[in-house]
Motif scaffolding. Sequence first.
Motif, PDB file in Angstrom:
ATOM      1  N   GLY A  97       0.811  -1.214   0.000  1.00 40.13           N
ATOM      2  CA  GLY A  97       0.000   0.000   0.000  1.00 40.13           C
ATOM      3  C   GLY A  97       0.844   1.263   0.000  1.00 40.13           C
ATOM      4  O   GLY A  97       0.316   2.369  -0.025  1.00 40.13           O
ATOM      5  N   LEU A  98       2.163   1.112   0.012  1.00 43.41           N
ATOM      6  CA  LEU A  98       3.081   2.253   0.086  1.00 43.41           C
ATOM      7  C   LEU A  98       3.783   2.559  -1.233  1.00 43.41           C
ATOM      8  O   LEU A  98       4.539   3.519  -1.316  1.00 43.41           O
ATOM      9  CB  LEU A  98       4.142   1.987   1.165  1.00 43.41           C
ATOM     10  CG  LEU A  98       3.612   1.759   2.574  1.00 43.41           C
ATOM     11  CD1 LEU A  98       4.745   1.360   3.505  1.00 43.41           C
ATOM     12  CD2 LEU A  98       2.893   2.991   3.084  1.00 43.41           C
ATOM     13  N   HIS A  99       3.569   1.732  -2.261  1.00 43.73           N
ATOM     14  CA  HIS A  99       4.229   1.889  -3.559  1.00 43.73           C
ATOM     15  C   HIS A  99       5.739   2.019  -3.388  1.00 43.73           C
ATOM     16  O   HIS A  99       6.359   2.959  -3.865  1.00 43.73           O
ATOM     17  CB  HIS A  99       3.651   3.066  -4.346  1.00 43.73           C
ATOM     18  CG  HIS A  99       2.253   2.830  -4.786  1.00 43.73           C
ATOM     19  ND1 HIS A  99       1.170   3.134  -3.993  1.00 43.73           N
ATOM     20  CD2 HIS A  99       1.754   2.282  -5.916  1.00 43.73           C
ATOM     21  CE1 HIS A  99       0.059   2.801  -4.616  1.00 43.73           C
ATOM     22  NE2 HIS A  99       0.383   2.280  -5.781  1.00 43.73           N
ATOM     23  N   LEU A 100       6.312   1.075  -2.670  1.00 42.11           N
ATOM     24  CA  LEU A 100       7.748   1.057  -2.451  1.00 42.11           C
ATOM     25  C   LEU A 100       8.476   0.858  -3.777  1.00 42.11           C
ATOM     26  O   LEU A 100       7.968   0.190  -4.672  1.00 42.11           O
ATOM     27  CB  LEU A 100       8.116  -0.066  -1.482  1.00 42.11           C
ATOM     28  CG  LEU A 100       7.445  -0.010  -0.108  1.00 42.11           C
ATOM     29  CD1 LEU A 100       7.766  -1.269   0.683  1.00 42.11           C
ATOM     30  CD2 LEU A 100       7.870   1.238   0.644  1.00 42.11           C
ATOM     31  N   ASP A 101       9.651   1.421  -3.885  1.00 43.91           N
ATOM     32  CA  ASP A 101      10.444   1.297  -5.112  1.00 43.91           C
ATOM     33  C   ASP A 101      11.134  -0.066  -5.124  1.00 43.91           C
ATOM     34  O   ASP A 101      12.356  -0.170  -5.065  1.00 43.91           O
ATOM     35  CB  ASP A 101      11.457   2.440  -5.188  1.00 43.91           C
ATOM     36  CG  ASP A 101      12.159   2.489  -6.532  1.00 43.91           C
ATOM     37  OD1 ASP A 101      11.555   2.058  -7.533  1.00 43.91           O
ATOM     38  OD2 ASP A 101      13.310   2.957  -6.578  1.00 43.91           O
ATOM     39  N   SER A 102      10.312  -1.109  -5.161  1.00 46.15           N
ATOM     40  CA  SER A 102      10.807  -2.472  -5.051  1.00 46.15           C
ATOM     41  C   SER A 102       9.928  -3.405  -5.875  1.00 46.15           C
ATOM     42  O   SER A 102       8.698  -3.350  -5.775  1.00 46.15           O
ATOM     43  CB  SER A 102      10.788  -2.889  -3.583  1.00 46.15           C
ATOM     44  OG  SER A 102      10.959  -4.265  -3.455  1.00 46.15           O
TER      45      SER A 102
END
Length: 81
Positions: free
Chosen positions: A59-64
């Motif tokens: 839910g955080l749109h991590l760059d992963s």
Amino acid sequence: MAEQFSDWLVEKAWMRSGGKCECERTTHGHWGRCNKALLKNSRGDRDSSYGWEAHSKSGLHLDSLSDCEILCWNPCHKSTL
């Protein structure tokens, strides 16, 4: 925190998915991986049976890449909203 994934990250997730829905949530009406066939140019198309979206597992749109999954719009992505 970004509000959406970079094009580069979505491209990598798309390649990993093989153009198919990666959802494994049994509450979405399928057992195991959904595997619904998708069309690359149908991202965001809620009305197409080939529509899909890049979904953030956290839910955080991590760059992963591990946070980004390719989901068909209906029923999988729609069920996460």
